[in-house]
Design an enzyme around this catalytic site. Structure first.
Site, PDB file in Angstrom:
ATOM      1  N   ALA A  65       0.841  -1.191   0.000  1.00 35.39           N
ATOM      2  CA  ALA A  65       0.000   0.000   0.000  1.00 35.39           C
ATOM      3  C   ALA A  65       0.879   1.245   0.000  1.00 35.39           C
ATOM      4  O   ALA A  65       2.060   1.195   0.341  1.00 35.39           O
ATOM      5  CB  ALA A  65      -0.907  -0.004   1.217  1.00 35.39           C
ATOM      6  N   GLY A 108      -0.592  -5.124   0.555  1.00 35.10           N
ATOM      7  CA  GLY A 108      -1.762  -4.970  -0.304  1.00 35.10           C
ATOM      8  C   GLY A 108      -1.585  -5.626  -1.654  1.00 35.10           C
ATOM      9  O   GLY A 108      -2.565  -6.067  -2.264  1.00 35.10           O
ATOM     10  N   GLU A 111      -2.434  -9.201  -1.106  1.00 37.87           N
ATOM     11  CA  GLU A 111      -3.886  -9.270  -0.935  1.00 37.87           C
ATOM     12  C   GLU A 111      -4.606  -9.104  -2.267  1.00 37.87           C
ATOM     13  O   GLU A 111      -5.591  -9.785  -2.554  1.00 37.87           O
ATOM     14  CB  GLU A 111      -4.337  -8.196   0.052  1.00 37.87           C
ATOM     15  CG  GLU A 111      -3.906  -8.491   1.479  1.00 37.87           C
ATOM     16  CD  GLU A 111      -4.178  -7.346   2.430  1.00 37.87           C
ATOM     17  OE1 GLU A 111      -4.792  -7.583   3.487  1.00 37.87           O
ATOM     18  OE2 GLU A 111      -3.758  -6.212   2.133  1.00 37.87           O
ATOM     19  N   GLU A 131       2.899  -6.219   7.072  1.00 35.51           N
ATOM     20  CA  GLU A 131       2.286  -5.116   7.821  1.00 35.51           C
ATOM     21  C   GLU A 131       2.701  -5.095   9.290  1.00 35.51           C
ATOM     22  O   GLU A 131       2.776  -4.018   9.901  1.00 35.51           O
ATOM     23  CB  GLU A 131       0.756  -5.208   7.729  1.00 35.51           C
ATOM     24  CG  GLU A 131       0.182  -4.892   6.361  1.00 35.51           C
ATOM     25  CD  GLU A 131       0.075  -6.113   5.453  1.00 35.51           C
ATOM     26  OE1 GLU A 131      -0.593  -6.010   4.413  1.00 35.51           O
ATOM     27  OE2 GLU A 131       0.665  -7.170   5.787  1.00 35.51           O
TER      28      GLU A 131
END
Length: 257
Positions: A65, A108, A111, A131
């Site tokens: 991200a 991300g 994901e 994370e």
């Protein structure tokens, strides 16, 4: 600058979406996800598209991200922004999505790849949910999808340590479909997409829906859902064409109706 590039006829009935933030290693921000959401909505309504490929570049599928966009936010800010609402469209897309992954697929990015239906990886691919190293946890499905893909103990290890795994380890763990040399990953994803695109679009969408339901319900309910979708295929012209072609020993010509 457009943060994604789209080729609607990358191959017959196959669309290609490419994440386009190369300087940021395709780090995922809100604008990119909004563009991806809108593109998927458009492609899902396009009768000339039956399968979608999502890719980045050789260096990174998506390296996570955009941390700068989140670092100073409060919990209330994150709730009000509704950070992950744009991600829901990926899950809701009726047509199959194949992730073609090379380089980093982290946070991300991992994901995003897992939200797709299949993953073809290059030998250079690295997967992970780091994370925890930033004092937070996955928020776009990482704790759920990774656990369902590779099992509790391995997912727990990766999420609590932030460790990366190689493409070969991801293959061994059941996270990806296939690992190929870097010059072949997009080609292999395209070949898989072309194979699926030859099938009945009606049956493909109903089959995808039924497989996904298996992760969301108990066995009895899943079996009932599968049975309903099986019966529904008999309302399609594609089912009639497919069985007629089999009897007549010829290749079927599916119309998606």
């Amino acid at each position: 600058m457009e943060l994604i590039k789209v080729i609607e006829q990358h191959a017959p009935f196959v669309a290609l979406i490419q994440l386009n933030r190369p300087k940021e290693l395709n780090a995922i921000n809100r604008q990119l996800m909004e563009e991806l959401r809108d593109t998927l909505l458009h492609l899902d309504k396009n009768d000339n598209v039956r399968v979608i490929i999502l890719t980045g570049n050789d260096q990174a599928f998506a390296a996570g991200a955009d941390i700068k966009q989140m670092a100073d936010k409060s919990a209330i800010d994150m709730v009000m922004v509704d950070q992950f609402s744009t991600w829901d469209q990926i899950r809701k897309t009726k047509k199959p999505i194949i992730a073609a992954v090379s380089g980093f697929a982290l946070g991300g990015g991992c994901e995003l790849a897992m939200t797709c239906d299949m993953i073809i990886a290059s030998e250079t691919a690295k997967f992970g949910q780091p994370e925890i190293k930033l004092g937070t946890i996955p928020g776009a499905g990482g704790t759920q999808r990774l656990t369902k893909a590779i099992g509790k103990v391995k997912a727990m290890e990766l999420i609590l340590t932030g460790r990366f795994i190689s493409a070969e380890e991801a293959l061994s763990d059941g996270l990806v479909n296939k690992v190929v040399p870097i010059e072949m990953y997009l080609f292999e994803a395209t070949q898989l997409a072309k194979e699926i695109a030859q099938m009945s679009p009606v049956a493909v969408q109903l089959a995808k829906e039924a497989v996904n339901r298996s992760f969301e319900t108990v066995l009895d309910e899943g079996l009932a859902f599968e049975r309903k979708n099986f019966y529904l295929t008999f309302a399609s012209e594609d089912q009639k064409e497919g069985m007629k072609a089999f009897i007549e020993k010829r290749k079927p010509e599916y119309k998606g109706k």
